[in-house]
Design a protein around this motif. Structure first.
Motif, PDB file in Angstrom:
ATOM      1  N   GLU A   3      45.454  53.919  39.190  1.00  0.00           N
ATOM      2  CA  GLU A   3      44.431  52.939  38.858  1.00  0.00           C
ATOM      3  C   GLU A   3      44.736  52.265  37.527  1.00  0.00           C
ATOM      4  OE1 GLU A   3      40.670  54.882  39.381  1.00  0.00           O
ATOM      5  OE2 GLU A   3      39.621  52.959  39.450  1.00  0.00           O
ATOM      6  N   TYR A   4      44.647  50.986  37.462  1.00  0.00           N
ATOM      7  CA  TYR A   4      44.808  50.264  36.198  1.00  0.00           C
ATOM      8  C   TYR A   4      43.612  49.354  36.023  1.00  0.00           C
ATOM      9  CZ  TYR A   4      49.583  51.929  36.617  1.00  0.00           C
ATOM     10  OH  TYR A   4      50.674  52.721  36.752  1.00  0.00           O
ATOM     11  N   ASN A   5      42.715  49.763  35.153  1.00  0.00           N
ATOM     12  CA  ASN A   5      41.477  49.011  34.999  1.00  0.00           C
ATOM     13  C   ASN A   5      41.422  48.209  33.714  1.00  0.00           C
ATOM     14  OD1 ASN A   5      40.446  49.874  37.415  1.00  0.00           O
ATOM     15  ND2 ASN A   5      39.585  51.742  36.523  1.00  0.00           N
ATOM     16  N   GLU A   7      42.622  45.599  30.646  1.00  0.00           N
ATOM     17  CA  GLU A   7      43.246  44.286  30.611  1.00  0.00           C
ATOM     18  C   GLU A   7      44.745  44.415  30.393  1.00  0.00           C
ATOM     19  OE1 GLU A   7      41.720  41.238  28.069  1.00  0.00           O
ATOM     20  OE2 GLU A   7      39.796  41.302  29.154  1.00  0.00           O
ATOM     21  N   ARG A   8      45.116  45.385  29.603  1.00  0.00           N
ATOM     22  CA  ARG A   8      46.543  45.650  29.403  1.00  0.00           C
ATOM     23  C   ARG A   8      46.804  47.127  29.581  1.00  0.00           C
ATOM     24  NH1 ARG A   8      49.975  42.045  27.602  1.00  0.00           N
ATOM     25  NH2 ARG A   8      49.024  40.002  27.387  1.00  0.00           N
ATOM     26  N   ARG A  25      49.565  43.179  32.078  1.00  0.00           N
ATOM     27  CA  ARG A  25      48.230  43.032  32.674  1.00  0.00           C
ATOM     28  C   ARG A  25      48.408  43.395  34.142  1.00  0.00           C
ATOM     29  NH1 ARG A  25      46.187  37.664  33.159  1.00  0.00           N
ATOM     30  NH2 ARG A  25      48.321  37.074  33.585  1.00  0.00           N
ATOM     31  N   PRO A  26      47.446  44.043  34.778  1.00  0.00           N
ATOM     32  CA  PRO A  26      47.593  44.310  36.211  1.00  0.00           C
ATOM     33  C   PRO A  26      47.812  43.028  37.024  1.00  0.00           C
ATOM     34  CG  PRO A  26      45.802  45.613  35.311  1.00  0.00           C
ATOM     35  CD  PRO A  26      46.258  44.697  34.204  1.00  0.00           C
ATOM     36  N   ALA A  27      47.394  41.896  36.487  1.00  0.00           N
ATOM     37  CA  ALA A  27      47.576  40.641  37.214  1.00  0.00           C
ATOM     38  C   ALA A  27      48.953  40.024  36.990  1.00  0.00           C
ATOM     39  CB  ALA A  27      46.487  39.640  36.809  1.00  0.00           C
ATOM     40  N   VAL A  72      52.504  46.013  38.630  1.00  0.00           N
ATOM     41  CA  VAL A  72      51.954  47.359  38.853  1.00  0.00           C
ATOM     42  C   VAL A  72      52.279  47.890  40.245  1.00  0.00           C
ATOM     43  CG1 VAL A  72      50.069  47.276  37.169  1.00  0.00           C
ATOM     44  CG2 VAL A  72      49.714  46.333  39.468  1.00  0.00           C
TER      45      VAL A  72
ATOM     46  N   ILE B   2      49.306  34.682  36.953  1.00  0.00           N
ATOM     47  CA  ILE B   2      47.910  34.598  37.377  1.00  0.00           C
ATOM     48  C   ILE B   2      47.066  34.586  36.106  1.00  0.00           C
ATOM     49  CG2 ILE B   2      46.068  35.783  38.619  1.00  0.00           C
ATOM     50  CD1 ILE B   2      48.289  37.077  40.354  1.00  0.00           C
ATOM     51  N   VAL B   4      43.812  34.815  35.523  1.00  0.00           N
ATOM     52  CA  VAL B   4      42.668  35.720  35.353  1.00  0.00           C
ATOM     53  C   VAL B   4      43.128  37.183  35.398  1.00  0.00           C
ATOM     54  CG1 VAL B   4      41.022  34.109  36.339  1.00  0.00           C
ATOM     55  CG2 VAL B   4      42.203  35.715  37.840  1.00  0.00           C
ATOM     56  N   ASN B   5      42.300  38.049  34.881  1.00  0.00           N
ATOM     57  CA  ASN B   5      42.607  39.479  34.911  1.00  0.00           C
ATOM     58  C   ASN B   5      41.886  40.157  36.062  1.00  0.00           C
ATOM     59  OD1 ASN B   5      44.298  39.745  32.663  1.00  0.00           O
ATOM     60  ND2 ASN B   5      42.533  39.491  31.321  1.00  0.00           N
ATOM     61  N   PHE B   6      42.504  41.181  36.626  1.00  0.00           N
ATOM     62  CA  PHE B   6      41.781  42.013  37.581  1.00  0.00           C
ATOM     63  C   PHE B   6      42.256  43.457  37.480  1.00  0.00           C
ATOM     64  CE2 PHE B   6      45.002  39.596  40.175  1.00  0.00           C
ATOM     65  CZ  PHE B   6      45.879  40.640  40.454  1.00  0.00           C
ATOM     66  N   ALA B   7      41.433  44.334  38.003  1.00  0.00           N
ATOM     67  CA  ALA B   7      41.807  45.742  38.046  1.00  0.00           C
ATOM     68  C   ALA B   7      42.592  45.986  39.320  1.00  0.00           C
ATOM     69  CB  ALA B   7      40.560  46.611  38.014  1.00  0.00           C
ATOM     70  N   TYR B   8      43.447  47.006  39.272  1.00  0.00           N
ATOM     71  CA  TYR B   8      44.297  47.315  40.423  1.00  0.00           C
ATOM     72  C   TYR B   8      44.217  48.805  40.691  1.00  0.00           C
ATOM     73  CZ  TYR B   8      48.701  48.378  42.896  1.00  0.00           C
ATOM     74  OH  TYR B   8      49.647  48.822  43.780  1.00  0.00           O
ATOM     75  N   CYS B   9      44.083  49.178  41.959  1.00  0.00           N
ATOM     76  CA  CYS B   9      44.211  50.598  42.255  1.00  0.00           C
ATOM     77  C   CYS B   9      44.963  50.798  43.552  1.00  0.00           C
ATOM     78  CB  CYS B   9      42.859  51.286  42.290  1.00  0.00           C
ATOM     79  SG  CYS B   9      41.918  50.896  43.750  1.00  0.00           S
ATOM     80  N   ARG B  10      45.520  51.973  43.672  1.00  0.00           N
ATOM     81  CA  ARG B  10      46.357  52.267  44.826  1.00  0.00           C
ATOM     82  C   ARG B  10      45.928  53.613  45.404  1.00  0.00           C
ATOM     83  NH1 ARG B  10      52.567  53.027  43.669  1.00  0.00           N
ATOM     84  NH2 ARG B  10      52.547  50.902  42.873  1.00  0.00           N
ATOM     85  N   TYR B  24      34.064  49.322  42.646  1.00  0.00           N
ATOM     86  CA  TYR B  24      34.267  48.051  41.942  1.00  0.00           C
ATOM     87  C   TYR B  24      33.116  47.096  42.219  1.00  0.00           C
ATOM     88  CZ  TYR B  24      39.187  49.181  40.890  1.00  0.00           C
ATOM     89  OH  TYR B  24      40.332  49.734  40.417  1.00  0.00           O
TER      90      TYR B  24
END
Ligand SMILES: Cc1cc2nc3c(=O)[nH]c(=O)nc-3n(C[C@H](O)[C@H](O)[C@H](O)COP(=O)(O)OP(=O)(O)OC[C@H]3O[C@@H](n4cnc5c(N)ncnc54)[C@H](O)[C@@H]3O)c2cc1C
Ligand code: FES
Ligand code: FES
Lengths: 198, 284, 820
Positions: A3-5, A7-8, A25-27, A72, B2, B4-10, B24
């Motif tokens: 999980e990467y929540n 901003e960095r 950043r995850p993005a 990521v 990209i 904008v920022n977003f959260a990522y999970c796997r 979320y």
């Protein structure tokens, strides 16, 4: 669960056989991270939309367009870029034993890290020259060179995954990439040389 | 890039995926299930969507499954198109997905992503509709398995928080004679002007299309007409055009008239395949 | 001579390019750089009522937002008509209207999107035909007030005519009365793109003492220096322009655009380094494109097919700003008849402003467009004469002793040998008269051909130079102002230099990046003039080296300088070859066995400038605009499915007179590359614009703008004729652009023959062919007919329902629902 929540966040990428830690950043897309954070600028942006293939790298043995992969997402996977061909261990399997050496030796000796300023930057990295690189040089399969890393990565993956690929398969792999300078005839020839077919 | 920022999970299990999604959403984040990411990344790059969290399905083992079980071929929703094509488990599907985008993209684009995507062609659905496929949908209240037709109406009709866990294809359809053509306006590597998939089942044609209209479809009425040997080929073709669910699409990609021409030619070809098959059948 | 001529020497940078070491503009570290992003106009023509930067500036990390008012200065290579950022009026959809500079790209992108612009939409013109109408909206209200960097371009105040070149020769009345057969036809080519794989990028930084450093993907570093100096009143000596590798240019990187933006961006943030990379959408819509062309061609011939008269009108769609367009118009005028002898000639060539993305040079400087019109007309004439089109070309081919349209006397040196090219093409293609060959019930095969010629149209005094230094191992470094963008021109120069000095090619190192403070001035890496003008400079530098070595060698070997021979990196007296001095022992100055210092280190210098060129006479066009022509004949064979008008190009042939085939494989690669681009352009490429009042481009991504992929290419067959150009080094003619020129025409001729329908416009997409052949609605764009008002929007082009157009505009492709 990974999980990467934030901003960095700091992630570890396996690139060309080395573990590299980077802050992303995850993005962030893999292409930008390879280029800007790791200095691996061989992968090129040509559209950032999945259409041109200039950004192609190899992930777990298969070609992917690094503009359509999040950095990521690459965590836990093996990434190989053009910089990893040859010297750093990525070796295109090839049926031709001569392709690697013949083109290499015909063009002078090693001269590593020459960048653009070299007149006779004839040698690649002082180590091993990958057959796909030699084949592209031998067949004049590039002009401006901007699409070249992408083509090399597709060809390298092809040689490893499908060394017996038939013509239509070769074509369908290479359709993923655009070249504006060559006529593609040269690229086909390079693939033939790489696969030991000419 | 990209902006904008977003959260990522796997997540590693379907349940985890749903939990993450709900978590979320509860935190007020616009959340997307994430397959190959090809569409999410390109749309987020240009600002058409602004995800706040993505849940990557690719490392859920059930979503990557590809195996035969009880007369069905089970395909995970996060399987890549290339894996499906290379497996040859369902040759018609392999053909259809092998013509989506290009080979390198097929290494990333997922079956679920193609079926649920915004890009209007969703070509992977055509063989699935013909083969009476079923889907297993994982959602907050568990898994429901039902015929694809019931949840595919031009596009997937999923409940909030649901994703495609698996697609199940009855095995017997996978080996039937088939026919597939995709015609793009000029380039091979392009969206279709018209894409056609057909199966010949006991001398009857089943047929589905993408591109000709603004959504992919299989039309039983059209199949009736095309299989009606009481009509001449030309009559059947005319009828097929009449039975299109909407007028052929007309846009910058391809004009209505030219799409219709391609449609007629392609359906004509399919009918020829049909008559070849039935001749072969009669001979046998 | 060293014998390197004619060898397949590999390009110097080959290994850098297969290892990822080759550095392009945006490949350098970005640490410490701010990033700039553009906001562009969504309208083809609009007045900018107001711009509100407040929201943008309030985003954390945003350093500045610039609009047109901040830098109203006008720039341009010929006519100063373009501000770096639209000021008050936006003249094409895609024109920059604001630029945000921020700590990183994501922030800059958010800031650019947060700039609020209020527009008043103005009526726009989208074809030369619309733009030429008397009451047409004016793209520029004040043409008459713009400054000029060139005096010969003739813009017409209160009109959309941005340039004009006439050609008059012979007596038209006589010409027509001698003509038993005439044809008249209009042709139309839409604008399209260079589509270099590297998008345009630039970086700029300004030191505290005012030194400006620009790194850019440009074909014209010295022009960048000039325009920044002139536009922003910076002393030219304070400007340093660096160009590393360029990922394809094709003429599209000869204009100065991203550099101006990067410069003002850096200036706005106190000189901090700023990086600007256009994304593909901006590269397609904001940055200059290939020009469209409309033409009306009238030809008259005797019944034997000898051309007697030509009345030609060309309207170049220059888009919203002129850039180098006027000189493309001039080039069209100078070569207007194609490579044929026409003694009675009346030609008017116009450059026309429209609200399209502005246009600039594109591989072959409009000759592919000119040739399309002329060569289609030749096929139409042949048909009317019931004559073999190849024969018609043969009997009219221009050759030594004939006069060109601008009354230059042809010689074998300046014209080469077109008849030889045609004959060779005839053999290669097994050219046959007669109907298309039926392959199956629904498919036919047919061949079509085209001839071409092209001379460069540089400024009459375009300069070049070469500077050569040595290394202690006796190898040397060649410095020119030539940019490496794929054409291998520097490698060809090295090959000539090695030959001239009698050394092997691997002894020549080439300085591949350009630094305007180190490298001698070179006009621009365009128009394939490198081998000629830089080649002459290199030859002079080589002479300079040889003279120095002879002098030193004579002193060291106690002989006359005239006796000195220089070969294989050795200096010796002809009469005593066994006693020699290796280059490594002499090029840094010589020290004899007694320790005496003899001579001094060798540095070679050579410069050159075009000679003998003149402006064209403003009434008759008389004059010499280029040094020499390159001629050729090309053909394609197609197989067409008559059910849906789809086709495959099976073969493509080219015979070109290159003067001297100094590097067969390398030069063949350039020719094939050009042919490939021509095939791609003609068969599928065009910009289209929404007909919804906004006029945005509906092809702003590689998803919607299609270029040829592998698998669609024909089998290429090439041959060469070698008629030396006497004033060019090694007799070598310009050739790196030329492969493209005849392809569109040859393809159209082949398809017209296959189908029995005349295809007189591009692109030749199956759908377009179907429309033309079946009369199903008008073709994609209206035809040019300047006198009669011609139908407006064509049926099929009304396409692009708004939602889809917006989706395309967003660059992601074709999605459901609007993309904002
Ligand atoms: C170069 C290119 C060319 C293309 N050409 C074609 C073409 O010719 N024909 C065609 O049909 N398509 C084409 N596409 C579209 C392509 O198929 C889509 O990008 C693809 O469908 C998206 O798949 P993905 O796995 O990358 O999905 P993602 O980008 O990850 O997701 C797309 C959407 O599907 C949802 N989603 C993903 N997985 C699931 C799941 N398991 N369950 C529920 N929802 C899910 C996501 O939430 C999102 O809304 C092309 C795309 C590209 C990049
Ligand atoms: S940059 Fe990734 S495909 Fe073009
Ligand atoms: S070599 Fe220039 S794009 Fe391929």
């Amino acid at each position: 669960m990974m999980e990467y929540n934030e901003e960095r966040c700091v992630i570890e990428l396996q690139v060309n056989g080395l573990a590299r830690q980077v802050m992303v950043r995850p993005a962030d897309i893999l292409l930008d991270v390879l280029r800007q954070e790791l200095g691996l600028t061989g992968a090129k942006p040509g559209c950032k939309n999945g259409d041109c293939g200039a950004c192609t790298v190899i992930m777990d043995g298969w070609p992917v367009k690094s503009c359509l992969v999040l950095a990521v997402e690459a965590v836990g996977h093996q990434i190989m870029t053009v910089e990893g061909l040859g010297a750093s261990g990525g070796k295109t399997s090839s049926k031709s034993s001569s392709a690697g050496t013949s083109a290499g030796s015909s063009s002078g000796n090693a001269d590593s890290g020459t960048g653009n300023g070299s007149g006779n930057g004839n040698g690649a990295d002082s180590g091993y020259i990958d057959p796909v690189q030699a084949a592209f040089v031998q067949a004049n399969a590039f002009q401006c060179g901007y699409c070249t890393s992408g083509f090399l990565m597709v060809c390298h993956a092809l040689a490893n995954q499908k060394p017996d690929a038939e013509e239509y398969e070769i074509e369908s792999w290479l359709e993923s990439n655009l070249c504006r300078c060559t006529s593609y005839q040269e690229v086909r020839q390079a693939v033939d040389i790489m696969l030991g077919r000419s | 890039m990209i902006p904008v920022n977003f959260a990522y999970c796997r997540p590693g299990t379907p349940e985890e995926a749903v939990q993450a999604y709900e978590g979320y959403e509860k935190a007020g984040k616009k959340t997307w299930y994430y397959g190959g990411g090809s569409e999410i990344i390109s749309m987020a790059r240009v600002g058409s969507i602004t995800p706040e969290a993505v849940v990557d399905l690719k490392e859920i083992p059930a979503c990557c499954e590809l195996k035969e079980e009880g007369g069905h071929i089970n395909m995970g929703g996060a399987l890549s198109l290339r894996a499906i094509a290379d497996s040859q488990c369902f040759p018609l599907l392999g053909k259809a997905v092998g013509r989506i985008a290009d080979h390198t993209n097929q290494c990333r684009i997922t079956l679920g992503g193609n079926l649920c995507g915004t890009i209007i062609y969703r070509e992977a659905v055509l063989p699935l509709l013909l083969a009476e496929a079923q889907v297993s949908l994982q959602g907050p209240s568990g898994v429901r398995r039902l015929p694809l037709q019931e949840v595919f109406d031009g596009r997937m009709q999923l409940l909030p928080g649901e994703f495609i866990l698996k697609v199940h294809v009855p095995k017997r359809y996978a080996s039937m004679p088939y026919f597939h053509v995709k015609k793009a306006p000029t380039e091979k590597i392009d969206y279709p002007a018209v894409s056609l998939a057909a199966i010949i089942e006991k001398g009857r044609l089943r047929i589905a299309f993408a591109g000709i209209c603004t959504y992919p479809f299989r039309s039983k009425e059209m199949e009736e007409a095309l299989n009606d040997t009481g009509m001449t080929i030309e009559q059947r073709l005319n009828k097929a055009v009449e039975l299109l669910p909407e007028e052929p699409a007309d846009d910058a990609h391809c004009s209505r008239g030219y799409r219709q021409l391609l449609f007629e030619n392609m359906v004509g070809q399919a009918l020829m395949e049909l008559s070849k098959a039935s001749e072969a059948g009669a001979g046998a | 001579m060293g014998g390197t001529i004619g060898l397949n020497v590999k390009r110097k940078e080959a290994w850098a390019k297969v290892t990822g070491q080759a550095k392009y503009t945006d490949d350098f570290p970005t640490v410490g750089h701010y990033t700039a992003r553009l906001l562009t106009s969504p309208y083809a023509h609009a007045r900018i009522i107001s711009i509100d930067k407040t929201d943008a500036l309030s985003i954390k990390g945003v350093k500045a937002v610039i609009t047109g008012e901040d830098y109203p200065n006008f720039c341009g290579p010929l006519l100063l008509d373009r501000p770096a950022i639209a000021n008050q009026i936006a003249r094409y959809a895609g024109e920059p209207v604001a630029m945000a500079i921020a700590v990183d790209e994501a922030t800059a992108a958010l800031a650019a999107a947060a700039v609020k612009v209020e527009y008043e939409v103005l009526p726009a013109v989208f074809t030369p035909q619309e733009a030429m109408k008397p009451a047409a909206p004016l793209v520029h209200e004040n043409i008459g007030k713009y400054g000029h960097a060139a005096e010969d371009i003739n813009p017409r105040p209160n009109s959309n005519i941005s340039s004009y070149f006439p050609v008059r020769k012979g007596n038209m009345t006589e010409g027509w009365s001698n003509s038993q057969v005439t044809i008249e036809q209009e042709f139309f080519l839409p604008p399209s793109d260079h589509l270099a794989m590297e998008v345009r990028a630039a970086r700029a930084e300004i030191s505290k003492d005012g030194m400006v450093t620009i790194t850019t993907s440009s074909q014209a570093p010295f022009e960048v220096r000039k325009q920044i100096a002139e536009c922003f009143q910076v002393p030219a000596g304070n400007i340093r322009v660096l160009v590393p590798f360029v990922g394809g240019g094709f003429g599209g990187k000869a204009p100065v655009m991203q550099e101006l933006l990067a410069y003002i961006a850096s200036r706005e943030v106190a000189g901090k380094p700023v990086r600007l990379v256009m994304d593909r959408k901006e590269d397609l819509t904001a940055a200059p494109s290939r020009a469209g062309l409309s033409a009306r061609i009238k030809l008259g011939a005797t019944k034997e097919g000898l051309l007697q008269a030509a009345e030609l009108t060309f309207w170049l769609d220059n888009g919203a700003y002129t850039d180098i367009g006027p000189y493309m118009v001039k080039a069209i005028a100078a070569d207007c008849t194609g490579p044929y002898r026409v003694d009675n000639l009346h030609c008017d060539a116009y450059g026309v402003y429209t609200n399209h993305t502005y246009a600039t040079s594109c591989r072959s400087f409009s000759h592919e467009s000119l040739t399309f019109c002329i060569e289609r007309a030749m096929d139409l004439l042949a048909e009317k004469l019931a004559m073999d089109p190849l024969k018609l070309r043969m009997v009219n081919a221009i050759t030594a002793g004939h006069y060109t349209p601008t009354q230059v006397l042809g010689t074998f040196s300046n014209l080469g040998n077109l008849p030889a090219c045609i004959s060779r093409l005839q053999e290669m293609t097994d050219w046959q008269e007669g109907p298309p060959v039926q392959i199956t019930a629904d498919t036919v095969r047919a061949k079509g051909m085209a001839c071409f010629w092209k001379a460069a149209t540089p400024p009459t005094n375009a300069p070049s130079g070469a500077l050569i230094t040595f290394n202690p191992d006796g190898s040397l470094n060649l410095n020119t102002g030539v940019v490496e963008m794929g054409s291998a021109s520097q490698s060809h120069l090295a090959q000539m230099l090695a030959d001239k000095l009698g050394i092997s090619d691997d002894q020549v190192h080439v300085v591949l990046e350009v630094d305007t403070r180190l490298n001698p001035v070179h006009y621009k890496t365009v128009a394939s003039i490198t081998s000629y003008i830089a080649g002459r400079a290199v030859m002079r530098a080589a002479e300079d080296i040889l003279a120095q070595l002879r002098k030193m060698g004579a002193e060291a070997l106690s002989c006359f300088p005239e006796d000195i021979e220089i070969k294989q990196s050795r200096v010796y007296a002809r009469q005593n070859p066994d006693i020699y001095i290796e280059f490594k022992d002499i090029v840094m100055g010589y020290k004899d066995v007694f320790g005496n210092s003899i001579g001094e280190p060798v540095v070679g210098r050579g410069t050159s400038m075009f000679k003998g060129l003149s402006n064209l006479n403003p009434k008759t066009g008389k004059g010499q605009s280029g040094p020499a022509w390159t001629v050729g004949a090309q053909a394609v064979e197609v197989e067409m499915d008559l059910r849906d008008y789809t086709y495959r190009i099976i073969h493509a042939y080219s015979v070109m007179d290159v003067g001297n085939l100094i590097n067969p494989e390398g030069m063949s690669g350039s020719v094939r590359g050009g042919m490939s681009m021509g095939i791609s352009m003609a068969s599928r490429e065009n910009f289209s614009y929404a007909k919804n009042g906004r006029g945005e481009m509906t092809t702003p991504s590689l998803r919607s703008y299609k270029a040829l992929h592998i698998g669609e290419e024909p089998i290429y067959e090439l041959d060469f004729v070698e008629t030396p150009q006497l004033d060019a080094p090694y007799g070598m003619r310009s050739m790196s652009e030329h492969g493209i020129i005849g392809m569109p025409a040859a393809l159209a001729n082949a398809l017209s023959k296959a189908c029995g329908v005349a295809f007189n416009q591009l692109p030749l997409k199956p759908e377009d062919l179907w429309r033309t052949a079946t009369g199903t609605g008008a073709v994609a764009e209206p035809m040019m007919a300047p006198d009669a008002a011609v139908a407006g929007a064509a049926a099929g082009d009304a396409a692009g329902a708004d939602a889809s157009a917006a989706a395309f505009a967003a660059g992601a492709g074709f999605a459901e629902g609007g993309i904002q």
